[in-house]
Write an enzyme that holds these catalytic residues in place. Structure first.
Site, mmCIF file in Angstrom:
data_model
loop_
_atom_site.group_PDB
_atom_site.id
_atom_site.type_symbol
_atom_site.label_atom_id
_atom_site.label_comp_id
_atom_site.label_asym_id
_atom_site.label_seq_id
_atom_site.Cartn_x
_atom_site.Cartn_y
_atom_site.Cartn_z
ATOM 1 N N SER A 1 0.845 -1.196 0.000
ATOM 2 C CA SER A 1 0.000 0.000 0.000
ATOM 3 C C SER A 1 0.879 1.245 0.000
ATOM 4 O O SER A 1 1.711 1.413 0.890
ATOM 5 C CB SER A 1 -0.939 0.029 1.210
ATOM 6 O OG SER A 1 -1.699 1.226 1.190
ATOM 7 N N VAL B 1 7.219 2.010 4.457
ATOM 8 C CA VAL B 1 8.186 1.334 3.595
ATOM 9 C C VAL B 1 7.785 1.493 2.130
ATOM 10 O O VAL B 1 8.638 1.731 1.262
ATOM 11 C CB VAL B 1 8.350 -0.155 3.983
ATOM 12 C CG1 VAL B 1 9.302 -0.864 3.034
ATOM 13 C CG2 VAL B 1 8.847 -0.278 5.415
ATOM 14 N N CYS B 2 6.496 1.402 1.833
ATOM 15 C CA CYS B 2 6.031 1.550 0.447
ATOM 16 C C CYS B 2 6.296 2.969 -0.056
ATOM 17 O O CYS B 2 6.719 3.160 -1.209
ATOM 18 C CB CYS B 2 4.544 1.236 0.356
ATOM 19 S SG CYS B 2 4.133 -0.448 0.865
ATOM 20 N N ASP B 3 6.084 3.950 0.798
ATOM 21 C CA ASP B 3 6.383 5.341 0.493
ATOM 22 C C ASP B 3 7.866 5.478 0.168
ATOM 23 O O ASP B 3 8.251 6.035 -0.865
ATOM 24 C CB ASP B 3 5.981 6.199 1.699
ATOM 25 C CG ASP B 3 6.326 7.662 1.561
ATOM 26 O OD1 ASP B 3 7.530 8.002 1.521
ATOM 27 O OD2 ASP B 3 5.395 8.484 1.541
ATOM 28 N N THR C 1 8.851 3.725 -3.190
ATOM 29 C CA THR C 1 8.419 4.463 -4.375
ATOM 30 C C THR C 1 9.267 5.714 -4.571
ATOM 31 O O THR C 1 9.676 6.034 -5.690
ATOM 32 C CB THR C 1 6.920 4.795 -4.281
ATOM 33 O OG1 THR C 1 6.207 3.572 -4.055
ATOM 34 C CG2 THR C 1 6.412 5.451 -5.553
#
EC number: 1.11.1.24
Length: 166
Positions: free
Chosen positions: A54, A59-61, A64
Site C-alpha cells: 500500500s 516502507v512503500c512510500d 516508491t
C-alpha cells in the site's frame, strides 16, 4: 513458491512465482485515470516493476520515492509501481509526494498483476513486496520477492539490474 510473511505471520501467495529467464507474464492494471495498462504498452523498453502492499505506508512510500529518484539515472527505463490502492489514492499520494518519474498502477480491480507474478496475498487482498526487471524483449532479468512484506527490497541490486538490462 516464494515464502513470504506479513508482520511475522505466514501468508499465501496466489499465482505462479516468476523466475529470471521467464517470459514476463502479461497483465492488465489501471492507470490513475482508470485507463487500462498492460505489459505490452511498454514493449521494447526495459521495465523496473516495483510492487508494494500500500502506497500510504512507510516502507512503500520510501520504496516508491527511492525508485522515483533512481529513474533519472536509469535513463530509458520505465519505472512502474504496482499496488492494490485505488487509482485515485495513488494519484493523490503522487501529487502530495512530488512523484513524477514513476507510473503508479492499480491492481485493485481483479489482481491481474498479482496473480500473474505470484504476489497476490490471499488473506489480505494486498500485493507482497517485490521487484522485477523486464528487458526490452519481455524477458525477466531480475526478481526479488521480499521475504518479509514490511522490509525494504534491495534497491541497489534492482537498480543495477535495470541498468544492465537491454
Amino acid at each position: 513458491m516464494a515464502s513470504i510473511t506479513f508482520k511475522g505471520g505466514p501468508v499465501t501467495l496466489l499465482g505462479q512465482e516468476v523466475k529470471v529467464g521467464d517470459k514476463a507474464p502479461e497483465f492488465t492494471v489501471l492507470a490513475n485515470d482508470l485507463s487500462p495498462v498492460t505489459l505490452a504498452d511498454s514493449k521494447g523498453q526495459v521495465r523496473l516493476i516495483s510492487v508494494v502492499p500500500s502506497i500510504d505506508t512507510g516502507v512503500c512510500d520510501a520504496q516508491t520515492r527511492r525508485f522515483n529518484e533512481a529513474a533519472a539515472e536509469l535513463g530509458n527505463v520505465k519505472v512502474l509501481t504496482v499496488s492494490v490502492d485505488l487509482p485515485f489514492a495513488q494519484k493523490r499520494w503522487c501529487a502530495a509526494a512530488g512523484i513524477e518519474q514513476v507510473q503508479t498502477l492499480s491492481d485493485h480491480r481483479d489482481l491481474s498483476f498479482g496473480e500473474a507474478y505470484g504476489v497476490a496475498i490471499k488473506e489480505l487482498r494486498l500485493l507482497a513486496r517485490a521487484v522485477f526487471v523486464v528487458d526490452s524483449n519481455d524477458e525477466v532479468t531480475y526478481v526479488e520477492y521480499v521475504s518479509e512484506a514490511t522490509d525494504h527490497p534491495d534497491y541497489d541490486a534492482a537498480i543495477e539490474a535495470a541498468k544492465a538490462a537491454k
